[in-house]
Design a protein around this motif. Sequence first.
Motif, mmCIF file in Angstrom:
data_model
loop_
_atom_site.group_PDB
_atom_site.id
_atom_site.type_symbol
_atom_site.label_atom_id
_atom_site.label_comp_id
_atom_site.label_asym_id
_atom_site.label_seq_id
_atom_site.Cartn_x
_atom_site.Cartn_y
_atom_site.Cartn_z
ATOM 1 N N PHE A 54 -30.165 25.219 -3.810
ATOM 2 C CA PHE A 54 -29.600 25.606 -2.520
ATOM 3 C C PHE A 54 -30.038 27.007 -2.099
ATOM 4 N N GLU A 55 -30.195 27.879 -3.062
ATOM 5 C CA GLU A 55 -30.554 29.261 -2.748
ATOM 6 C C GLU A 55 -32.037 29.434 -2.437
ATOM 7 N N PRO A 74 -34.172 26.232 1.482
ATOM 8 C CA PRO A 74 -34.709 27.076 2.557
ATOM 9 C C PRO A 74 -36.233 27.038 2.622
ATOM 10 N N ALA A 75 -36.896 27.024 1.469
ATOM 11 C CA ALA A 75 -38.363 26.966 1.459
ATOM 12 C C ALA A 75 -38.855 25.635 2.014
ATOM 13 N N MET A 76 -38.157 24.554 1.723
ATOM 14 C CA MET A 76 -38.543 23.252 2.252
ATOM 15 C C MET A 76 -38.403 23.225 3.769
ATOM 16 N N LEU A 118 -27.493 28.626 4.965
ATOM 17 C CA LEU A 118 -27.642 27.205 4.690
ATOM 18 C C LEU A 118 -26.842 26.367 5.669
ATOM 19 N N LYS A 119 -25.648 26.813 6.023
ATOM 20 C CA LYS A 119 -24.852 26.069 6.991
ATOM 21 C C LYS A 119 -25.546 26.042 8.344
ATOM 22 N N VAL A 128 -40.526 27.002 -7.039
ATOM 23 C CA VAL A 128 -40.523 26.562 -5.644
ATOM 24 C C VAL A 128 -41.929 26.276 -5.138
ATOM 25 N N GLU A 129 -42.850 27.195 -5.337
ATOM 26 C CA GLU A 129 -44.205 27.039 -4.790
ATOM 27 C C GLU A 129 -44.879 25.775 -5.318
ATOM 28 N N ARG A 130 -44.787 25.551 -6.626
ATOM 29 C CA ARG A 130 -45.408 24.368 -7.225
ATOM 30 C C ARG A 130 -44.749 23.085 -6.738
#
Length: 342
Positions: A306-307, A311-313, A9-10, A261-263
Amino acid sequence: MNHSRRKFLKQAGLLFTTSASPISFEFALAKAEVMTVNGPIKAKAMGMSLIHEHILVDFIGADKISFDRWDRAQVVKKVLPYLLEVRELGVKTLVECTPAYLGRDARLLDELSDRSEIQIITNTGYYGARENQHLPKHAFKDDAEQLAERWIKEFENGIDGTSIKPGFMKIGVDTGTLSDLHRKLITAAAIAHKATGLTIASHTGASLAAFEQMEILKEQGVQHNAFIWVHAQGEDDVQKHVEAARLGTWVSLDYVSEGTVERYLEILQRLKAEKLLHRVLLSHDAGWYKPEETNGGDFRSYTDLFEFMLPAMQEKGFSKAEIKTMLENNPAEAFTITKRLA
C-alpha cells in the motif's frame, strides 16, 4: 503507515474499504467457496486479500519442532497490531503460508482471526525446500498416495485435533530440476487435489522446477489453474512468467517491498501488455514471528504493498479495476475449492 500516505491512497482510489460494494467475478459460480480457519465462506467474501504471508515461522527442523517452543499469548500480543493495521487498509483476508513442521499453528491462527476480524486461510501439505530439513520422517518412506491421504484427512477431519480445516495445499521444492522426493510431493499434491479441490501453492522460485511441476500435474490430470507458482519473482526471464500465465498457472509475485517495486513493475507491465493480469497474485511474504528470538524478533509489517507498490502502479497507468483484479478477483478464484481436472 503515516496519515499523509493513507490520505494519498484514499484520494487515488487505492485504499479499499471493507464497506466497498461487492464485485462480480466472471469465473464464479454462486456457490463458490473458500475455507478459512473459521469455516467456509463465499469466495467473493474474501475481498481484498494478501495471498502469501506468515504469522510465525520456526526453522528448528521437523525433528525438533513443537508447539511448546512458543507462547501463543505472546505471539498474539506481538502480531495482532499488524493485522489490525491492514484491516484498516481494507484487507479482509490473509492467506497464511506456513506449512506443517515449520510452525503452522491452527489454534493460534483461529485466535488471531477472531480478535482481528481478518479472515485467515491455513494449509496442508509438506515443505521440501531447504534440502528437506522440514519434512517429517514418514515423508521419506511414504509413497505419494500415502502422503496425499494424510493431507486429505486434514481437509476432511481438521488439523492437529481441531475442527480447523486447510483452505489450500502448501508444498516446497528446491531450485533446479526436481529430485525424486520433490516429484513425489507434487504428485501427492495432485492426488490430494483430485480428492479435495484444494489449490496447490508451491514454494518454487526459478522457472525450471515450476514447469516440471506443471508437467507432473498435467500427467496426473490436474489443470494448471490449480497451481500457484510461489516466488515467481525468482525467475529473471519475464517470458517464463508469460508462458506460465498463458497456460493458466497463477504467477505469484509475493515479496512486495520498497526495494522490489521497479522489478515487479517490469513484470506486471509485460503481463498487462499480454492481457494476463488475471493470472497474477501479489503479496509480501512478510510477518515472521521467530520463536528463537527475543519477543519474536523483527516482525515485518504487511503494508509495503500500500505504501510503495500501489502508488507506483498508478503512476505507470494501472487502473483501479486492474489493481482490484489482482487483489480481489484473482485471490477469490485462485483459492476457490473446486476440482480443476484436465
